[in-house]
Design a protein around this motif. Structure first.
Motif, short mmCIF file in Angstrom:
data_model
loop_
_atom_site.label_atom_id
_atom_site.label_comp_id
_atom_site.label_asym_id
_atom_site.label_seq_id
_atom_site.Cartn_x
_atom_site.Cartn_y
_atom_site.Cartn_z
N TRP A 255 22.30 39.02 8.84
CA TRP A 255 23.17 39.26 7.71
C TRP A 255 24.04 40.40 7.92
O TRP A 255 23.57 41.60 7.93
N THR A 256 25.46 40.38 8.64
CA THR A 256 26.18 41.55 8.87
C THR A 256 27.24 41.76 8.07
O THR A 256 27.27 41.27 6.84
N THR A 257 27.88 43.17 7.92
CA THR A 257 28.72 43.54 7.06
C THR A 257 29.86 42.41 7.18
O THR A 257 30.40 42.27 5.92
N GLU A 258 30.21 41.90 8.02
CA GLU A 258 31.44 40.78 8.21
C GLU A 258 31.23 39.71 7.41
O GLU A 258 31.99 39.23 6.79
N GLN A 259 29.71 39.24 7.74
CA GLN A 259 29.42 37.99 7.06
C GLN A 259 29.55 38.44 5.23
O GLN A 259 29.80 37.51 4.69
N GLN A 260 29.04 39.70 5.06
CA GLN A 260 28.92 40.11 3.53
C GLN A 260 30.37 40.04 3.11
O GLN A 260 30.60 39.57 1.82
N GLN A 261 31.31 40.50 3.98
CA GLN A 261 32.76 40.61 3.35
C GLN A 261 33.18 39.09 3.15
O GLN A 261 33.97 38.77 2.20
N ARG A 262 32.97 38.42 4.18
CA ARG A 262 33.40 36.63 4.03
C ARG A 262 32.90 36.07 2.78
O ARG A 262 33.62 35.57 2.14
N PHE A 263 31.48 36.36 2.64
CA PHE A 263 30.99 35.76 1.35
C PHE A 263 31.42 36.29 0.09
O PHE A 263 31.62 35.67 -0.77
N HIS A 264 31.84 37.69 0.17
CA HIS A 264 32.66 38.06 -1.04
C HIS A 264 34.08 37.34 -1.17
O HIS A 264 34.32 37.23 -2.25
N GLU A 265 34.65 37.22 -0.17
CA GLU A 265 35.89 36.55 -0.13
C GLU A 265 35.84 35.07 -0.88
O GLU A 265 36.69 34.98 -1.47
#
Length: 203
Positions: free
Chosen positions: A97-107
C-alpha cells in the motif's frame, strides 16, 4: 459566502474521512475495481462486458424467482462483507500500500461523498419544485414515469437491466477516456448546425 464554502469543505472532508475509515478493509478491492472501471488496460472493457454478460446469462438460464434472487444477492453481499476485509490483504499484500494508492483511495471516497451530496441535492430540488410549482412537478413526474413504463413494456426486463448495468459499468471508462465529451460535442455541433440552417430559412 466564504464562510459557507468553508463549512461545506469541512463537512466534505469530515464525511470523506469517515467513509475512508468505513471502507478501509475494502481498500485494495476498491482500487482494483477503480482500475478496471477506468480502463487502465485496453482489455479491461472487454473483460468487464464479458463478466457482466456471463452473469446475466446465468440469471437468464437459472430464472430465479424475485425472492430467491434478492436472497442470493443479499447473501453474496454478506459473505463479501465478512470475507473481503480478511482475505484482501493476503491476496493483494497490504505491505504494498503506497502513498499514491492512499491518495487515489482518498479521491475515490471524496468522489463517492460528492455523488451522494449531488443525489441529495437533486432530491431536495425535486421537493422544492413540488412546493413552488406543483403543476409542473406533477406533469414532469407523471410524464417521466409514463415513458419509463412504456420502455419497460417494450423491452424485456432482464435485457433492459443488462443494458442499464452495462452502461453504468462502462460510464467511468467512457468519461475517463473522453469518449462522452467527444460525442456530446459532436451532437451539440450538429444541433447548432440545424438551428443555424433553420434561422437562415426563416430569414
Amino acid at each position: 459566502m466564504a464562510e459557507g464554502d468553508n463549512k461545506s469543505a469541512n463537512l466534505l472532508a469530515q464525511e470523506t474521512a469517515q467513509l475512508e475509515e468505513q471502507l478501509q478493509g475494502w481498500g485494495e478491492v476498491i482500487l482494483a475495481g477503480d482500475q478496471v472501471l477506468r480502463w487502465e488496460k485496453p482489455w479491461f472493457p472487454g473483460a468487464l462486458m464479458g463478466a457482466t454478460t456471463v452473469l446475466f446469462m446465468l440469471i437468464y438460464y437459472l430464472d430465479p424467482s424475485v425472492l430467491t434472487g434478492v436472497s442470493c444477492g443479499v447473501m453474496i453481499l454478506c459473505l463479501a462483507d465478512y470475507l473481503v476485509p480478511t482475505l484482501a490483504p493476503r491476496v493483494f499484500g497490504s505491505n504494498k500500500w503506497t502513498t499514491e494508492q492512499q491518495q487515489r483511495f482518498h479521491e475515490i471516497c471524496g468522489n463517492l461523498v460528492r455523488s451522494q451530496h449531488s443525489v441529495a441535492g437533486w432530491w431536495k430540488r425535486l421537493f422544492a419544485l413540488k412546493e413552488e410549482k406543483p403543476k409542473m412537478y406533477f406533469l414532469s413526474v407523471i410524464s417521466s414515469l409514463v415513458v419509463v413504463a412504456w420502455i419497460g413494456q417494450q423491452v424485456h426486463n432482464l435485457f433492459l437491466t443488462y443494458l442499464i448495468v452495462s452502461f453504468l459499468l462502462l460510464l467511468p471508462g467512457l468519461n475517463q477516456h473522453g469518449i462522452i465529451t467527444k460525442y456530446a460535442g459532436m451532437v451539440k455541433r450538429e444541433i447548432n448546425k440545424l438551428l443555424k440552417q433553420k434561422e437562415k430559412k426563416n430569414e
